[in-house]
Design a protein around this motif. Structure first.
Motif, PDB file in Angstrom:
ATOM      1  N   SER A 178       0.831  -1.208   0.000  1.00 13.68           N
ATOM      2  CA  SER A 178       0.000   0.000   0.000  1.00 13.68           C
ATOM      3  C   SER A 178       0.860   1.250   0.000  1.00 13.68           C
ATOM      4  O   SER A 178       0.580   2.217  -0.726  1.00 13.68           O
TER       5      SER A 178
ATOM      6  N   PRO B  44      -5.234   1.551   1.996  1.00 19.16           N
ATOM      7  CA  PRO B  44      -5.898   0.277   1.741  1.00 19.16           C
ATOM      8  C   PRO B  44      -7.343   0.226   2.216  1.00 19.16           C
ATOM      9  O   PRO B  44      -8.114  -0.633   1.773  1.00 19.16           O
TER      10      PRO B  44
ATOM     11  N   ASN C 240      -7.738   0.591  -3.180  1.00 21.64           N
ATOM     12  CA  ASN C 240      -7.336  -0.795  -2.975  1.00 21.64           C
ATOM     13  C   ASN C 240      -7.450  -1.590  -4.273  1.00 21.64           C
ATOM     14  O   ASN C 240      -6.558  -2.372  -4.612  1.00 21.64           O
TER      15      ASN C 240
END
Length: 295
Positions: free
Chosen positions: A236, A243, A249
């Motif tokens: 991430s 995230p 995401n």
């Protein structure tokens, strides 16, 4: 034990089972492991036999181990799994029930639900799957939810090659019916948008998310992976996304280098030299996804 293999002799020169009219002769425990074998070696041998597909050998070792350690829940699960693979489901049910009595867990409840379903105990199966669906392990909860949906008669989703948003929305809702329409729409738009932009088959992105999180956008694994694509913290950070943001995401899930570099995930077209962020792209076919709340 009252099932298919309950007549197996654990000590002696042979063990015989006449199920289906076929004699199965297997060297008994005394001929396979020396009398001085430790309990730990019996358990390890049974587990290894199960993993190697030698389920009759696993039954012999694990039953011998459990004769001296009758409250070991893990051994009951391994024994139940071996019985299940042998088709002796009533014996498997008994083993999983004992394991649940000694040490309840979502994984054991999942096994027990599957065994109940095989012997036609539908109400008991639903109760076991419902219990497993609350497991903290995302994959266990996902499998339990899939069993529950199948039991309710909801059609299992199948995605064709054509990218039809309504079909993708059905799949997302099938895996996570708690999502509201706006959330489903944002997920579908994100999957189709970034898949198109980076030449990734969106069905594979959906399959990955289904396995990793079951489209539960805020789930976190015990290892620290987060969100729809179960991204690790370092991934991430490297991708510059939060995230917990489902759109970001999905963007990172599509863009993870080791996934995107494989031929099964990408077409042979060249990847753009630059890596635009989720907020700087445009798509000629699917509208740019907007942010959404988490669930």
């Amino acid at each position: 034990m009252a099932g298919k293999y309950s007549d197996v002799t654990l000590r002696g020169s042979t063990r015989v089972n006449k199920a289906g009219g076929i004699l199965v002769l297997v060297v008994a425990l005394a001929g396979v492991w020396p009398p001085v074998a430790s309990a730990e070696s019996l358990f390890a041998a049974g587990r290894a036999a199960h993993l190697a597909g030698r389920h009759l050998d696993a039954v012999v070792a694990l039953r011998a181990y459990l004769a001296d350690h009758p409250t070991d829940a893990g051994a009951w699960v391994w024994l139940g799994g071996s019985y299940y693979q042998l088709g002796s489901v009533p014996d498997a049910v008994m083993c999983f029930e004992r394991a649940m009595a000694f040490q309840p867990s979502g994984e054991t409840a999942l096994w027990l639900g599957a065994a109940y379903a095989q012997v036609g105990r539908d109400n008991d199966a639903r109760a076991a799957f419902l219990r497993a669906s609350h497991s903290p392990r995302p994959q266990t909860a996902l499998l339990a939810q899939q069993w529950l949906r199948a039991a309710s008669g909801r059609q299992v989703p199948v995605l064709e090659e054509e990218m039809i948003p309504e079909a993708y929305a059905y799949v997302v809702s099938w895996y996570n019916p708690r999502l509201n329409p706006a959330q489903v729409d944002a997920i579908v738009r994100s999957v189709l948008y970034y898949s198109t932009a980076y030449h990734v088959d969106p069905r594979l992105v959906v399959a990955l998310i289904a396995v990793e999180s079951g489209f539960r956008v805020s789930v976190e694994s015990v290892a620290g992976a987060s969100g729809l694509g179960q991204l690790m913290p370092e991934t991430s950070r490297a991708m510059g996304i939060n995230p917990a943001d489902p759109v970001g995401n999905i963007y990172a899930t599509v863009r993870v280098p080791d996934m995107a570099a494989t031929s099964s995930w990408r077409s042979r077209r060249t990847m753009p030299a630059t890596t635009p962020s989720p907020g700087t792209m445009a798509s000629p076919r699917f509208g740019k996804p907007s942010g959404m709340s988490t669930t």
